[in-house]
Design an enzyme around this catalytic site. Structure first.
Site, PDB file in Angstrom:
ATOM      1  N   GLY A   6     -68.022 -44.229   3.309  1.00 26.96           N
ATOM      2  CA  GLY A   6     -68.834 -43.015   3.460  1.00 26.96           C
ATOM      3  C   GLY A   6     -68.330 -41.900   2.555  1.00 26.96           C
ATOM      4  O   GLY A   6     -68.439 -40.708   2.877  1.00 26.96           O
ATOM      5  N   GLY A   9     -70.512 -38.873   1.632  1.00 35.58           N
ATOM      6  CA  GLY A   9     -71.035 -38.044   2.720  1.00 35.58           C
ATOM      7  C   GLY A   9     -70.403 -36.659   2.717  1.00 35.58           C
ATOM      8  O   GLY A   9     -69.553 -36.338   1.874  1.00 35.58           O
ATOM      9  N   GLN A  10     -70.817 -35.843   3.700  1.00 35.19           N
ATOM     10  CA  GLN A  10     -70.411 -34.439   3.717  1.00 35.19           C
ATOM     11  C   GLN A  10     -68.894 -34.283   3.729  1.00 35.19           C
ATOM     12  O   GLN A  10     -68.331 -33.539   2.940  1.00 35.19           O
ATOM     13  CB  GLN A  10     -71.035 -33.735   4.931  1.00 35.19           C
ATOM     14  N   ARG A  34     -74.614 -45.622  -0.944  1.00 40.54           N
ATOM     15  CA  ARG A  34     -75.292 -45.069  -2.126  1.00 40.54           C
ATOM     16  C   ARG A  34     -74.303 -44.965  -3.279  1.00 40.54           C
ATOM     17  O   ARG A  34     -73.142 -44.596  -3.061  1.00 40.54           O
ATOM     18  CB  ARG A  34     -75.819 -43.660  -1.843  1.00 40.54           C
ATOM     19  N   ASP A  49     -71.699 -51.778   2.283  1.00 41.12           N
ATOM     20  CA  ASP A  49     -72.491 -51.610   3.502  1.00 41.12           C
ATOM     21  C   ASP A  49     -71.594 -52.059   4.660  1.00 41.12           C
ATOM     22  O   ASP A  49     -71.305 -53.253   4.805  1.00 41.12           O
ATOM     23  CB  ASP A  49     -73.745 -52.495   3.404  1.00 41.12           C
ATOM     24  N   TYR A 138     -76.419 -41.062  19.132  1.00 41.47           N
ATOM     25  CA  TYR A 138     -75.225 -40.732  18.340  1.00 41.47           C
ATOM     26  C   TYR A 138     -74.011 -40.571  19.263  1.00 41.47           C
ATOM     27  O   TYR A 138     -72.941 -41.128  19.013  1.00 41.47           O
ATOM     28  CB  TYR A 138     -75.518 -39.437  17.582  1.00 41.47           C
ATOM     29  N   LYS A 142     -70.509 -42.693  19.621  1.00 40.96           N
ATOM     30  CA  LYS A 142     -69.188 -42.068  19.462  1.00 40.96           C
ATOM     31  C   LYS A 142     -68.286 -42.399  20.660  1.00 40.96           C
ATOM     32  O   LYS A 142     -67.108 -42.710  20.487  1.00 40.96           O
ATOM     33  CB  LYS A 142     -69.322 -40.548  19.271  1.00 40.96           C
TER      34      LYS A 142
HETATM   35  C1  AKB Z   1     -74.018 -33.505  13.964  1.00 40.88           C
HETATM   36  O1  AKB Z   1     -74.547 -32.402  14.088  1.00 40.88           O
HETATM   37  O2  AKB Z   1     -74.586 -34.569  14.228  1.00 40.88           O
HETATM   38  C2  AKB Z   1     -72.583 -33.558  13.496  1.00 40.88           C
HETATM   39  C3  AKB Z   1     -71.625 -33.610  14.634  1.00 40.88           C
HETATM   40  C4  AKB Z   1     -71.313 -32.409  15.402  1.00 40.88           C
HETATM   41  O3  AKB Z   1     -71.111 -34.650  14.912  1.00 40.88           O
HETATM   42  N1  AKB Z   1     -72.300 -32.454  12.650  1.00 40.88           N
END
Ligand code: AKB
Length: 322
Positions: A6, A9-10, A34, A49, A138, A142
């Site tokens: 990654g 990524g950010q 990418r 990947d 998400y 986590k």
């Molecule tokens: C999101 O907004 O999904 C992330 C996070 C807080 O994990 N920045």
């Protein structure tokens, strides 16, 4: 050699740059789904990947890694839209990396998130050990990842380390698909158009962190003495909490005339289910975590950098004179 997934990524872009300055580019292998934007890339790069177990194994067989930094992941808003993809990248991908780390006994870092918490969690000063009943896919990935990490550490002796990131504010790479993205987008729109339309309401308080602190938290945790670590799920880390209205106000102090309007969408519900502030005393006790940036310093530094990136020289000159 350090493997970073990654890397485009950010957080990946900033962390890769810092690690490269510290250890040398030839000590890193950056990977992402990418291809990198720069040609040639600043550090050795391969497409990977993480959901493809055989590709992960082949890569790990070809190199002698001493550390894995696994950042590849889908964020909260995208995860709500594509739950299967979110599970596959965030859980299956992490499991592939944990298995690879276990077989070769390579230490592994990966980021969890404040999204591990949910509406039944205390919302202020959210403790390290508390209810984790997220409502987003998400968040589910986590929490699953945190429990997997703890299991791999206890059962197989894998040195897994993790932090629960709040919203991370940076300028090097655009965030993608997060609920906290407003805190980055507001800067870019303020500098490019003088106004921003925010997708959560003005009083939505969220825990945030400036990118240099986020990078520092990873490096500090990686450098910590393993004997001091008491958390193998993921450490709470905190820096600042602010609302969109407070951020808009702080930006207008440097850019009078900046306006922010509010049109909440589905991300409001996600934001409302997350903590407003975080108790990070375990990280402070176990590995001396301490952030450097408060709101005003963050705002000034972000505006300088975004103005530089977007070529807004008059704003840059005005800021330099302050
Ligand atoms: C999101 O907004 O999904 C992330 C996070 C807080 O994990 N920045």
């Amino acid at each position: 050699m350090i493997l970073i997934t990654g890397a485009n990524g950010q957080i990946g872009v900033d962390l890769t740059e810092t690690l490269s300055a510290r250890h040398g580019a030839d000590r890193l292998l950056a990977t992402d789904l990418r291809p990198p934007q720069a040609d040639p890339p600043p550090v050795p790069f391969e497409v990977l990947d993480v959901t493809d177990e055989r590709a992960v194994e082949r890569l790990l067989d070809r190199h002698e890694f001493t550390q894995i930094i696994h950042l590849a992941g889908i964020l909260s808003a995208t995860g709500q839209q594509y739950p299967d993809l979110c599970w596959s990248v965030n859980v299956t991908g992490l499991k592939h990396m944990l298995d690879a780390a276990r077989q070769r006994q390579i230490p592994l870092f990966w980021p969890s998130s404040i999204a591990s918490f949910g509406p039944t969690t205390p919302r202020t000063d959210t403790p390290q050990h508390t209810i984790t009943e997220p409502r987003t896919m998400y968040g589910v990935t986590k929490v699953t990842g945190e429990l997997l990490s703890q299991f791999y550490a206890a059962q197989y002796g894998v040195d897994v380390r993790s932090v629960r990131f709040p919203g991370v504010v940076g300028h090097a790479a655009p965030p993608g698909g997060g609920t906290t993205d407003w805190a980055v987008a507001m800067f870019f729109d303020a500098v490019s158009r003088g106004s921003y339309r925010c997708f959560v309401g003005p009083d939505t308080r969220m825990p945030m962190m400036y990118m240099p602190d986020a990078v520092k938290s990873v490096l500090d945790l990686l450098a910590a003495d393993a004997d001091r670590l008491t958390v193998r799920t993921s450490y709470n880390v905190a820096a600042i909490s602010f609302t969109p209205a407070e951020l808009a106000d702080a930006i207008s102090r440097y850019m009078p005339g900046f306006t922010c309007t509010y049109v909440p969408d589905y991300r409001q519900d996600i934001a409302d289910s997350w903590p407003q502030s975080i108790d990070d005393s375990s990280a402070r006790n176990d590995w001396d975590w301490l952030p450097d940036y408060g709101l005003d310093r963050l705002v000034f530094d972000m505006l300088m950098n975004v103005a530089r990136r977007l070529g807004h020289t008059s704003l840059l000159e005005r800021l330099k004179r302050r």
